[in-house]
Motif scaffolding. Structure first.
Motif, short mmCIF file in Angstrom:
data_model
loop_
_atom_site.label_atom_id
_atom_site.label_comp_id
_atom_site.label_asym_id
_atom_site.label_seq_id
_atom_site.Cartn_x
_atom_site.Cartn_y
_atom_site.Cartn_z
N PRO A 192 0.84 -1.21 0.00
CA PRO A 192 0.00 0.00 0.00
C PRO A 192 0.87 1.26 0.00
N ALA A 193 0.24 2.43 0.17
CA ALA A 193 0.99 3.69 0.23
C ALA A 193 2.00 3.65 1.37
N THR A 194 3.02 4.52 1.29
CA THR A 194 4.22 4.41 2.12
C THR A 194 3.94 4.20 3.60
N GLY A 195 3.11 5.05 4.19
CA GLY A 195 2.87 4.95 5.63
C GLY A 195 2.32 3.60 6.04
N HIS A 196 1.36 3.09 5.30
CA HIS A 196 0.78 1.79 5.61
C HIS A 196 1.77 0.67 5.29
N SER A 197 2.59 0.85 4.25
CA SER A 197 3.61 -0.15 3.92
C SER A 197 4.57 -0.34 5.08
N LEU A 198 5.03 0.78 5.65
CA LEU A 198 5.96 0.69 6.77
C LEU A 198 5.31 0.04 7.98
N GLN A 199 4.00 0.26 8.14
CA GLN A 199 3.29 -0.40 9.24
C GLN A 199 3.29 -1.92 9.03
N TYR A 200 3.06 -2.35 7.79
CA TYR A 200 3.13 -3.79 7.49
C TYR A 200 4.52 -4.34 7.81
#
Length: 331
Positions: free
Chosen positions: A147-155
């Motif tokens: 997903p978009a950067t912020g959500h990617s880092l959460q993953y």
């Protein structure tokens, strides 16, 4: 370099062409004969649509085949959890009792990070799959369109967070396994996708710092998408004049070409400072030129795939001094 990995993540701000590039790279990998699985998260099925697959009513854990060597999986944390529970409760009636209970549904909705953790567990599970006949890895390469950067880092943050939270037990052991795969530079690479504009460039720097300093994950390639190219400087085009003896028709055509060239040169000059800033990151860099199409579909993605494959070959042979993919200097 990338095609020798087992797992590639694609991370970037929404709208920078991340899905298109992940899909194109999956196509390029499949054309090389690698059995490739392209994963989509959060119910996103755009990559599947780009590859010509029919739409899904809802995300599923069913792998769909595009070609003899290319497959797509559009999944969510809920689908990953359902698959995991089917392994634990092979009796369908018992499984239905569990999944339809109010306690279970409340737990899934309320547990922070659970869906992200299970989705990352699904990635690990697919990487570990073996062909039942040969016992060789089922997939030669897995490409995860995040997903978009912020959500990617959460993953990407969840496996370590779960491991640190649970000092013992099943969750700790499973999280450690996932984290071991994600941190293995021989198998995994996180690739950044951006465009040479102010906000995407700033977000790319922030993502780089978090991936290297906080998450300690191995990086791959920085893809700079939609790069404008004009061989003639705007200053030269600004002084260009039509030949006085040209016909009216020729002058009209020349005026249109000149106006388009001036626009392209202005866009290229506006991108230049952000390109210079992005190229300071200690990563192999591949610039993808701006590609116009009224609608992107499989033919267009195949063209990008061919271009991407050739550019990656050039980058691999010419970019040795910048290839410090694991932990480069702090920009």
């Amino acid at each position: 370099m990338l095609f020798k990995k087992r797992l590639l993540f694609f991370v970037g701000k929404g709208g920078v062409g991340k899905t298109t590039l992940a899909t194109a790279l999956a196509l390029a990998s499949a054309k090389q004969g690698k059995k490739t699985l392209l994963l989509e998260f959060d119910g996103n099925t755009r990559a599947a649509r780009l590859l010509g697959l029919p739409p899904l009513d809802e995300p599923t854990d069913i792998v769909r085949q595009v070609s003899p060597t290319l497959y797509v999986l559009s999944t969510t944390g809920q689908a990953a959890l359902d698959e995991y529970l089917r392994l634990i409760f092979p009796i369908k009636r018992l499984l239905r009792v569990v999944t339809e209970s109010r306690v279970y549904q409340y737990f899934v909705a309320a547990a922070p990070g659970l869906k992200e953790l299970l989705t990352m567990g699904k990635v690990w599970y697919e990487e570990r799959k073996r062909d039942p006949d040969t016992q060789q890895p089922l997939w030669d390469l897995l490409i995860a369109d995040m997903p978009a950067t912020g959500h990617s880092l959460q993953y990407l943050r969840m496996p370590r967070a779960a491991r640190d939270t649970f000092s013992t037990g099943l969750v700790q052991r499973e999280s450690e396994r996932v984290l071991t795969l994600f941190r293995d530079p021989e198998k995994t690479a996180v690739n950044l996708v951006t465009v040479p504009e102010e906000l995407p460039t700033s977000e790319t720097y922030e993502a780089y710092q978090q991936l290297t300093e906080e998450l300690d994950l191995p990086l791959g390639v920085l893809f700079i998408n939609s790069v404008r190219q004009c061989p003639v400087p705007l200053s030269v085009l600004a002084n260009a004049r039509m030949h006085a003896q040209a016909s009216v028709q020729a002058r009209r055509l020349a005026a249109q070409v000149l106006a388009s060239a001036r626009t392209e040169a202005a866009l290229a000059e506006a991108q230049a400072p952000y390109l210079r800033q992005l190229q300071q990151l200690p990563l192999p860099t591949v610039q993808i030129p701006f590609y116009f199409a009224e609608q992107f579909g499989l033919p267009e993605v195949e063209q990008v795939a061919d271009l991407l494959a050739s550019m990656l070959e050039e980058s691999t042979s010419a970019g040795g001094e910048k290839r410090r993919g694991r932990r480069g200097r702090k920009p």
